[in-house]
Scaffold this active site. Structure first.
Site, short mmCIF file in Angstrom:
data_model
loop_
_atom_site.label_atom_id
_atom_site.label_comp_id
_atom_site.label_asym_id
_atom_site.label_seq_id
_atom_site.Cartn_x
_atom_site.Cartn_y
_atom_site.Cartn_z
N ARG A 29 -8.61 -0.53 4.17
CA ARG A 29 -7.69 0.46 3.58
C ARG A 29 -6.33 -0.14 3.29
O ARG A 29 -5.63 0.32 2.39
CB ARG A 29 -7.52 1.64 4.55
CG ARG A 29 -8.79 2.40 4.78
CD ARG A 29 -8.53 3.59 5.62
NE ARG A 29 -7.53 4.44 5.00
CZ ARG A 29 -7.10 5.57 5.49
NH1 ARG A 29 -7.57 6.01 6.63
NH2 ARG A 29 -6.19 6.28 4.87
N ARG B 223 -0.19 14.98 12.87
CA ARG B 223 0.44 14.75 11.57
C ARG B 223 0.58 16.02 10.73
O ARG B 223 -0.10 16.17 9.70
CB ARG B 223 -0.30 13.65 10.81
CG ARG B 223 -0.24 12.32 11.54
CD ARG B 223 -0.94 11.23 10.81
NE ARG B 223 -0.18 10.68 9.71
CZ ARG B 223 -0.60 9.67 8.95
NH1 ARG B 223 -1.77 9.13 9.18
NH2 ARG B 223 0.14 9.21 7.98
N CYS C 257 -5.65 13.28 12.66
CA CYS C 257 -6.27 11.98 12.39
C CYS C 257 -6.12 11.12 13.62
O CYS C 257 -5.59 11.55 14.64
CB CYS C 257 -5.65 11.33 11.16
SG CYS C 257 -4.09 10.55 11.49
N LYS D 132 0.83 -1.22 0.00
CA LYS D 132 0.00 0.00 0.00
C LYS D 132 0.86 1.26 0.00
O LYS D 132 0.63 2.18 -0.78
CB LYS D 132 -0.91 0.00 1.24
CG LYS D 132 -1.57 1.34 1.53
CD LYS D 132 -2.46 1.31 2.74
CE LYS D 132 -1.78 1.62 4.05
NZ LYS D 132 -1.53 3.06 4.32
N ASN D 133 1.84 1.30 0.89
CA ASN D 133 2.59 2.55 1.05
C ASN D 133 3.63 2.77 -0.05
O ASN D 133 4.29 3.80 -0.09
CB ASN D 133 3.23 2.62 2.44
CG ASN D 133 2.15 2.80 3.51
OD1 ASN D 133 1.01 3.13 3.19
ND2 ASN D 133 2.51 2.57 4.76
N ASP E 74 4.14 0.92 11.98
CA ASP E 74 2.96 0.25 11.42
C ASP E 74 2.82 -1.19 11.91
O ASP E 74 1.84 -1.87 11.57
CB ASP E 74 3.02 0.28 9.87
CG ASP E 74 2.86 1.69 9.33
OD1 ASP E 74 2.40 2.57 10.08
OD2 ASP E 74 3.21 1.91 8.15
N1 EPU Z 1 5.84 14.83 10.40
C1 EPU Z 1 6.03 16.16 10.68
N2 EPU Z 1 5.99 17.05 9.64
C2 EPU Z 1 5.78 16.66 8.37
C3 EPU Z 1 5.60 15.29 8.08
C4 EPU Z 1 5.64 14.39 9.14
O1 EPU Z 1 6.21 16.54 11.83
O2 EPU Z 1 5.74 17.51 7.48
C5 EPU Z 1 5.86 13.86 11.52
C6 EPU Z 1 4.52 13.14 11.64
O3 EPU Z 1 3.61 13.90 12.39
C7 EPU Z 1 4.92 11.86 12.32
C8 EPU Z 1 6.29 11.58 11.76
O4 EPU Z 1 6.76 12.82 11.21
O5 EPU Z 1 5.01 12.06 13.71
C9 EPU Z 1 6.33 10.52 10.68
O6 EPU Z 1 5.48 10.87 9.63
P1 EPU Z 1 5.78 10.48 8.11
O7 EPU Z 1 5.68 11.71 7.30
O8 EPU Z 1 7.03 9.70 8.05
O9 EPU Z 1 4.56 9.55 7.79
P2 EPU Z 1 3.60 9.60 6.54
O10 EPU Z 1 4.36 9.82 5.31
O11 EPU Z 1 2.46 10.50 6.84
C10 EPU Z 1 3.83 7.06 6.04
C11 EPU Z 1 2.89 5.89 5.92
C12 EPU Z 1 2.34 5.56 7.30
C13 EPU Z 1 3.52 5.21 8.21
C14 EPU Z 1 4.51 6.37 8.25
C15 EPU Z 1 5.76 6.08 9.05
C16 EPU Z 1 2.04 6.14 3.70
C17 EPU Z 1 0.89 6.42 2.80
N3 EPU Z 1 1.82 6.22 5.01
O12 EPU Z 1 3.04 8.12 6.55
O13 EPU Z 1 1.52 4.41 7.13
O14 EPU Z 1 3.06 4.96 9.51
O15 EPU Z 1 4.92 6.71 6.91
O16 EPU Z 1 6.40 4.95 8.58
O17 EPU Z 1 3.13 5.82 3.23
C18 EPU Z 1 -0.15 2.88 7.74
O18 EPU Z 1 0.14 2.26 6.69
O19 EPU Z 1 -0.90 2.42 8.63
C19 EPU Z 1 0.42 4.21 7.93
C20 EPU Z 1 -0.06 5.09 8.81
#
Ligand code: EPU
Length: 427
Positions: free
Chosen positions: A397, A122, A117, A22-23, A305
Site C-alpha cells: 500500500r 479514526r 481500522c 503516497k500521502n 508513520d
Molecule cells: N481524528 C479525529 N477526528 C477526525 C479526524 C482525525 O479525531 O475527524 C484523529 C484520528 O483519529 C487520529 C488523529 O486525529 O487520532 C490524526 O488523524 P489524521 O486525520 O491526522 O490522519 P489521517 O488524515 O487519517 C493521514 C495519513 C496517515 C498518517 C496521519 C497522521 C494519509 C492518506 N494518511 O491520515 O498515514 O498517519 O495522517 O500523520 O494521508 C500511513 O501512511 O501509514 C498513514 C496511516
C-alpha cells in the site's frame, strides 16, 4: 500466499531512490475532481492505494489514463456519480478524501462510513464539522454519510486536533466555496503544502498552507494542470532506519531534507551519522546504537508513520527507550510481532518501553498494517536467521518495489509464495 523472506545480517550499501509521496498523491488525485479539465500528475508511486484511488475516481466518472510508469492523466470533467461505496472505503480510508471535492463541485456526496481500522477508531467528526461550517447538511444512517449543499459558503473552522485528512478535505471543499474560509489549528504536514500548491496552480486561492492557519478565498472555476508530487518522507525515513539498523552506508536519494528533520535528529541522537549529500541524505552507522526516546506528534514533530520502524531499530540499541504514541490510539500492533523475534518491549498506556537486546532472531511474523509491516522488515534485516513476513499486501500500500530496492543495496530479501493462513486487510 505471498510472503517476504529475509535472511538478516547484511549491511545495506549503495543508493536507494525515494518515490513520490503516497500521502501527497492520494489527496491530489481526489482534488482532480475539482478541475473542469484534465490534470496530469507526475512522480506517481506505483502503490496499491494509488490503484484504489484511481478506481474510486473511475467509479465517480473520472477517466484515468496511465502515461508511462510514473505519470497519469485524470479527467474528471464529467462526474457521473456522487457516491463512494463501502468496497473502496473499506479498502482504503483515504477514499473519504473525495467527499470535500464532490461537495464543492456538484453539491452532494455520499460515502460509506469508514469504521475502525488496525491503528484505532479514526473518527471523521472534524471533516464533517468543516463541511457543516461551510453550510452543508449532513445526514448519517444505514452505514453511510450524505452531505448536501446547493452552495458552500466560506467560514471559520477550528480543528480540535490538526487532522491531516480534515484539513485537506476542508481545503478542497472551500476552494470552490463562496467567500473566505479560515482553517485554524490546521495540520502543517508537507503533504498539505503539496496539495495547496496543486490547488493554487488549478486557480484556487490558498494561503498559509504549512502553518496553523490556512486561508482559502473561494473561486468559481478550477482548471486542469500538470503537477509533480513531492518525494515520500516516510519512505525515505524508513530506508534511513534500515541503513542504520544494519550498520550500513546508504545514500537515500530524492529527498527534501527539511521534511526529515525529526527523523534525522533522532537518528543522530542514537549515534547514526547522517549527512546531506546532493539531493539525498547519506546514512552510516556502526552498531550498537544508543537508545533514544521517541514521542510522535503532528508535523513538525516526530511522525507517527515512523514510530513502528524506529521502535524496531531501538530493539537492538544499548539501553532503554520509551516510545510514546500521541497521534493514534492503537498503533502498537507491531509490538507482539517484534517480541516474537526476541525484542523486549512492555506497553504502558500510550508508551512502549523498549529494552535493547544484543540480537533479534528471525521468526514467522505478520504485518498488521503498513508501517507495522515496514517495522518487521527493519527487524528482519537486523535479525539472525530467517524472518518470514505474512500479509505483505499492507506493505504494497505504501512502499513501491520495497523488495527490489532493498535487494539493490545488498539485502538478502525475496518475495515468495509460501503456505499460510489467509489474512484479511484491516485498514
Ligand atoms: N481524528 C479525529 N477526528 C477526525 C479526524 C482525525 O479525531 O475527524 C484523529 C484520528 O483519529 C487520529 C488523529 O486525529 O487520532 C490524526 O488523524 P489524521 O486525520 O491526522 O490522519 P489521517 O488524515 O487519517 C493521514 C495519513 C496517515 C498518517 C496521519 C497522521 C494519509 C492518506 N494518511 O491520515 O498515514 O498517519 O495522517 O500523520 O494521508 C500511513 O501512511 O501509514 C498513514 C496511516
Amino acid at each position: 500466499m505471498e510472503k517476504i523472506i529475509i535472511n538478516g545480517g547484511n549491511p545495506l550499501k549503495g543508493t536507494i531512490t525515494v518515490s513520490g509521496a503516497k500521502n501527497a498523491v492520494l489527496p491530489i488525485m481526489a482534488a482532480s475532481l475539482l478541475a473542469e479539465g484534465p490534470c496530469r500528475l507526475m512522480d506517481i508511486p506505483r502503490l496499491a492505494d494509488v490503484t484504489t484511488m484511481s478506481e474510486v475516481l473511475g467509479f465517480l466518472g473520472g477517466r484515468i489514463v496511465p502515461e508511462g510508469p510514473q505519470e497519469m492523466e485524470i479527467d474528471c470533467s464529467e462526474i457521473t456519480s456522487v457516491e463512494a461505496p463501502y468496497e473502496y472505503v473499506r479498502r482504503m480510508r483515504a477514499s473519504f478524501l473525495v467527499m470535500g471535492p464532490l461537495l464543492a463541485r456538484v453539491g452532494r456526496a455520499r460515502m460509506s462510513l469508514p469504521g475502525g481500522c488496525a491503528i484505532g477508531t479514526r473518527p471523521i467528526d472534524l471533516h464533517l464539522k468543516g463541511f457543516a461550517a461551510l453550510g452543508a447538511s449532513i445526514s448519517i444512517g444505514h452505514g453511510s454519510i450524505e452531505a448536501t449543499a446547493p452552495e458552500l459558503v466560506g467560514a471559520r473552522v477550528y480543528l480540535d486536533f490538526p487532522s491531516v485528512g480534515a484539513t485537506e478535505n476542508i481545503m478542497m471543499a472551500a476552494a470552490l466555496a463562496k467567500g473566505v474560509t479560515v482553517i485554524e489549528n490546521a495540520a502543517e504536514e508537507p503533504e498539505i503544502v503539496d496539495l495547496a500548491n496543486f490547488l493554487c496552480s488549478m486557480g484556487a486561492r490558498v494561503m498559509g498552507a504549512g502553518t496553523k492557519i490556512i486561508k482559502i478565498e473561494g473561486v468559481k472555476h478550477m482548471r486542469g494542470v500538470t503537477h509533480g508530487v513531492i518525494p515520500d518522507r516516510i519512505e525515505a525515513g524508513t530506508y534511513m532506519v534500515m541503513a542504520a539498523a544494519t550498520g550500513g552506508d546508504v545514500l537515500v536519494d530524492n529527498v527534501i531534507t527539511d521534511h526529515l528533520k525529526p527523523v534525522v535528529a533522532k537518528l543522530a541522537e542514537a549515534g547514526v551519522q547522517v549527512k546531506e549529500e546532493g539531493s539525498g541524505i547519506r546514512v552510516r552507522s556502526s552498531r550498537p546504537l544508543c537508545a533514544v526516546d521517541i514521542k510522535t506528534l503532528p508535523y513538525p514533530g516526530f511522525p507517527t508513520d515512523m514510530q513502528a520502524q524506529t521502535m524496531a531499530l531501538m530493539t537492538g540499541a544499548q539501553g532503554t527507550s520509551v516510545v510514546t504514541e500521541t497521534v493514534f490510539e492503537n498503533r502498537f500492533m507491531h509490538v507482539n510481532e517484534l517480541k516474537r523475534m526476541g525484542a523486549s518491549i512492555i506497553i504502558e498506556g500510550h508508551s512502549a518501553v523498549v529494552k535493547g537486546v544484543p540480537r533479534l532472531t528471525g521468526a514467522k511474523v505478520k504485518a498488521t498494517d503498513l508501517r507495522a509491516g515496514a517495522a518487521l522488515v527493519v527487524a528482519g534485516l537486523m535479525a539472525d536467521g530467517e524472518t518470514e513476513i505474512a500479509a505483505v499486501q499492507h506493505i504494497d500500500r505504501g512502499y513501491e518495489n520495497m523488495v527490489q530496492k532493498l535487494q539493490a543495496v545488498g539485502a538478502d530479501i525475496t518475495r515468495e509464495e509460501r503456505d499460510g493462513e489467509e489474512c484479511r486487510l484491516c485498514d
